[in-house]
Design a protein around this motif. Sequence first.
Motif, PDB file in Angstrom:
ATOM      1  N   GLU A   1       0.849  -1.192   0.000  1.00 27.22           N
ATOM      2  CA  GLU A   1       0.000   0.000   0.000  1.00 27.22           C
ATOM      3  C   GLU A   1       0.884   1.241   0.000  1.00 27.22           C
ATOM      4  O   GLU A   1       1.919   1.271   0.677  1.00 27.22           O
ATOM      5  CB  GLU A   1      -0.906   0.011   1.233  1.00 27.22           C
ATOM      6  CG  GLU A   1      -1.814   1.226   1.319  1.00 27.22           C
ATOM      7  CD  GLU A   1      -2.654   1.240   2.595  1.00 27.22           C
ATOM      8  OE1 GLU A   1      -3.282   2.271   2.874  1.00 27.22           O
ATOM      9  OE2 GLU A   1      -2.670   0.219   3.307  1.00 27.22           O
ATOM     10  N   PHE A   2       0.476   2.252  -0.773  1.00 28.03           N
ATOM     11  CA  PHE A   2       1.210   3.514  -0.853  1.00 28.03           C
ATOM     12  C   PHE A   2       0.310   4.667  -0.415  1.00 28.03           C
ATOM     13  O   PHE A   2      -0.911   4.592  -0.529  1.00 28.03           O
ATOM     14  CB  PHE A   2       1.664   3.791  -2.288  1.00 28.03           C
ATOM     15  CG  PHE A   2       2.762   2.908  -2.783  1.00 28.03           C
ATOM     16  CD1 PHE A   2       4.091   3.258  -2.609  1.00 28.03           C
ATOM     17  CD2 PHE A   2       2.477   1.720  -3.433  1.00 28.03           C
ATOM     18  CE1 PHE A   2       5.107   2.453  -3.080  1.00 28.03           C
ATOM     19  CE2 PHE A   2       3.488   0.899  -3.901  1.00 28.03           C
ATOM     20  CZ  PHE A   2       4.810   1.267  -3.724  1.00 28.03           C
ATOM     21  N   THR A   3       0.942   5.720   0.047  1.00 30.71           N
ATOM     22  CA  THR A   3       0.207   6.965   0.241  1.00 30.71           C
ATOM     23  C   THR A   3       0.024   7.597  -1.143  1.00 30.71           C
ATOM     24  O   THR A   3       0.731   7.229  -2.095  1.00 30.71           O
ATOM     25  CB  THR A   3       0.977   7.943   1.147  1.00 30.71           C
ATOM     26  OG1 THR A   3       2.207   8.321   0.487  1.00 30.71           O
ATOM     27  CG2 THR A   3       1.297   7.310   2.498  1.00 30.71           C
ATOM     28  N   PRO A   4      -0.888   8.559  -1.291  1.00 27.72           N
ATOM     29  CA  PRO A   4      -1.086   9.193  -2.604  1.00 27.72           C
ATOM     30  C   PRO A   4       0.153   9.899  -3.146  1.00 27.72           C
ATOM     31  O   PRO A   4       0.242  10.163  -4.353  1.00 27.72           O
ATOM     32  CB  PRO A   4      -2.219  10.198  -2.336  1.00 27.72           C
ATOM     33  CG  PRO A   4      -2.968   9.619  -1.189  1.00 27.72           C
ATOM     34  CD  PRO A   4      -1.923   8.983  -0.316  1.00 27.72           C
TER      35      PRO A   4
ATOM     36  N   ALA B   1     -11.526   5.318  -4.012  1.00 30.28           N
ATOM     37  CA  ALA B   1     -11.536   5.279  -2.546  1.00 30.28           C
ATOM     38  C   ALA B   1     -10.361   4.433  -2.062  1.00 30.28           C
ATOM     39  O   ALA B   1     -10.109   3.349  -2.581  1.00 30.28           O
ATOM     40  CB  ALA B   1     -12.844   4.673  -2.043  1.00 30.28           C
ATOM     41  N   GLY B   2      -9.622   4.944  -1.102  1.00 26.73           N
ATOM     42  CA  GLY B   2      -8.491   4.194  -0.560  1.00 26.73           C
ATOM     43  C   GLY B   2      -7.178   4.530  -1.231  1.00 26.73           C
ATOM     44  O   GLY B   2      -7.131   5.169  -2.295  1.00 26.73           O
ATOM     45  N   ASN B   3      -6.111   4.101  -0.601  1.00 23.64           N
ATOM     46  CA  ASN B   3      -4.768   4.377  -1.107  1.00 23.64           C
ATOM     47  C   ASN B   3      -4.420   3.497  -2.304  1.00 23.64           C
ATOM     48  O   ASN B   3      -4.981   2.401  -2.460  1.00 23.64           O
ATOM     49  CB  ASN B   3      -3.739   4.147   0.003  1.00 23.64           C
ATOM     50  CG  ASN B   3      -3.731   5.257   1.028  1.00 23.64           C
ATOM     51  OD1 ASN B   3      -4.159   6.379   0.747  1.00 23.64           O
ATOM     52  ND2 ASN B   3      -3.252   4.963   2.222  1.00 23.64           N
ATOM     53  N   PRO B   4      -3.474   3.939  -3.135  1.00 24.64           N
ATOM     54  CA  PRO B   4      -3.009   3.112  -4.251  1.00 24.64           C
ATOM     55  C   PRO B   4      -2.277   1.870  -3.728  1.00 24.64           C
ATOM     56  O   PRO B   4      -1.743   1.868  -2.623  1.00 24.64           O
ATOM     57  CB  PRO B   4      -2.039   4.030  -5.003  1.00 24.64           C
ATOM     58  CG  PRO B   4      -2.318   5.408  -4.505  1.00 24.64           C
ATOM     59  CD  PRO B   4      -2.811   5.259  -3.114  1.00 24.64           C
ATOM     60  N   ILE B   5      -2.263   0.819  -4.544  1.00 23.60           N
ATOM     61  CA  ILE B   5      -1.482  -0.369  -4.206  1.00 23.60           C
ATOM     62  C   ILE B   5      -0.575  -0.713  -5.380  1.00 23.60           C
ATOM     63  O   ILE B   5      -0.901  -0.446  -6.538  1.00 23.60           O
ATOM     64  CB  ILE B   5      -2.367  -1.574  -3.837  1.00 23.60           C
ATOM     65  CG1 ILE B   5      -3.231  -2.010  -5.027  1.00 23.60           C
ATOM     66  CG2 ILE B   5      -3.229  -1.284  -2.618  1.00 23.60           C
ATOM     67  CD1 ILE B   5      -3.921  -3.343  -4.794  1.00 23.60           C
TER      68      ILE B   5
ATOM     69  N   LEU C   1      12.898   6.033  -2.380  1.00 17.66           N
ATOM     70  CA  LEU C   1      11.763   6.950  -2.509  1.00 17.66           C
ATOM     71  C   LEU C   1      11.734   7.612  -3.882  1.00 17.66           C
ATOM     72  O   LEU C   1      10.668   7.835  -4.453  1.00 17.66           O
ATOM     73  CB  LEU C   1      11.814   8.006  -1.404  1.00 17.66           C
ATOM     74  CG  LEU C   1      11.597   7.474   0.022  1.00 17.66           C
ATOM     75  CD1 LEU C   1      11.799   8.583   1.043  1.00 17.66           C
ATOM     76  CD2 LEU C   1      10.211   6.862   0.169  1.00 17.66           C
ATOM     77  N   SER C   2      12.916   7.915  -4.412  1.00 17.04           N
ATOM     78  CA  SER C   2      13.003   8.490  -5.758  1.00 17.04           C
ATOM     79  C   SER C   2      12.492   7.488  -6.794  1.00 17.04           C
ATOM     80  O   SER C   2      11.762   7.857  -7.734  1.00 17.04           O
ATOM     81  CB  SER C   2      14.446   8.873  -6.065  1.00 17.04           C
ATOM     82  OG  SER C   2      14.575   9.328  -7.389  1.00 17.04           O
ATOM     83  N   MET C   3      12.863   6.223  -6.618  1.00 22.63           N
ATOM     84  CA  MET C   3      12.405   5.175  -7.529  1.00 22.63           C
ATOM     85  C   MET C   3      10.886   4.995  -7.438  1.00 22.63           C
ATOM     86  O   MET C   3      10.204   4.797  -8.441  1.00 22.63           O
ATOM     87  CB  MET C   3      13.111   3.859  -7.209  1.00 22.63           C
ATOM     88  CG  MET C   3      12.768   2.724  -8.143  1.00 22.63           C
ATOM     89  SD  MET C   3      13.807   1.266  -7.861  1.00 22.63           S
ATOM     90  CE  MET C   3      13.338   0.843  -6.182  1.00 22.63           C
ATOM     91  N   MET C   4      10.336   5.100  -6.214  1.00 20.09           N
ATOM     92  CA  MET C   4       8.890   4.963  -6.028  1.00 20.09           C
ATOM     93  C   MET C   4       8.138   6.098  -6.732  1.00 20.09           C
ATOM     94  O   MET C   4       7.072   5.892  -7.301  1.00 20.09           O
ATOM     95  CB  MET C   4       8.543   4.972  -4.535  1.00 20.09           C
ATOM     96  CG  MET C   4       9.068   3.777  -3.743  1.00 20.09           C
ATOM     97  SD  MET C   4       8.421   2.181  -4.271  1.00 20.09           S
ATOM     98  CE  MET C   4       9.840   1.481  -5.143  1.00 20.09           C
TER      99      MET C   4
END
Length: 211
Positions: free
Chosen positions: A72-75, A156-160, A117-120
């Motif tokens: 799960e990721f934050t937006p 609805a909800g965070n990205p996965i 984080l840069s790659m994400m």
Amino acid sequence: LLSEKAIKDMLHHQKALEFYFNFIYLSGSSLIFISILFFIIYFRRKNKEIERLYVRFNLIFDNIYDLAYVTEFTPDAIPVHFIEANDRALSTLGYSREEFLKLNHLNIINAPWEDILSMMKTFFEKGDMSYRIELKAKDGKIMPFEVTSKLYKFKAGNPIGVCIARDISEKIKMEAELKKLSVTDSLTGAYNRHKYIEIIQKEINSARRHG
């Protein structure tokens, strides 16, 4: 893996149930009996559908030869935690399911956090991406993998993100061996003409720089 449509349907059913129970709570006790009856009928029917989807999901997911994990990721592209992992991922990295689901990419990728984080962020921009990384097992062992990732975003909800990681240890050894064979004589082990020219050119460039 579950299709995006199946996941959206499940989220829709969950939201419908939440709305219904909030309505019942506000309506008072007069509808409790009807609510219970409705819930039993609805839940049994939907539970069978969800159970069938999860059985199919688990059969495919746990029989993938490669490592597979979902996060799960934050937006804004920050990894939160893993929400699923197949048996291959758990056994290769040495974690129990409970331990692994408390982690995220920052814990298992062998790279500085800034680079991860840069790659994400790049992954979020592209939506899908293939890349080589080193994964770190629970015992500290470092292993090279080739990862294919795909991002799913919902209203609805965070990205996965769904990742499939293939161990390329043998592939890297073979690449190194092929590189060695390309610059050495197979009989004597000495550098071949192509490699000598490369070395001499480097020395000439160095001599020009330093006089």
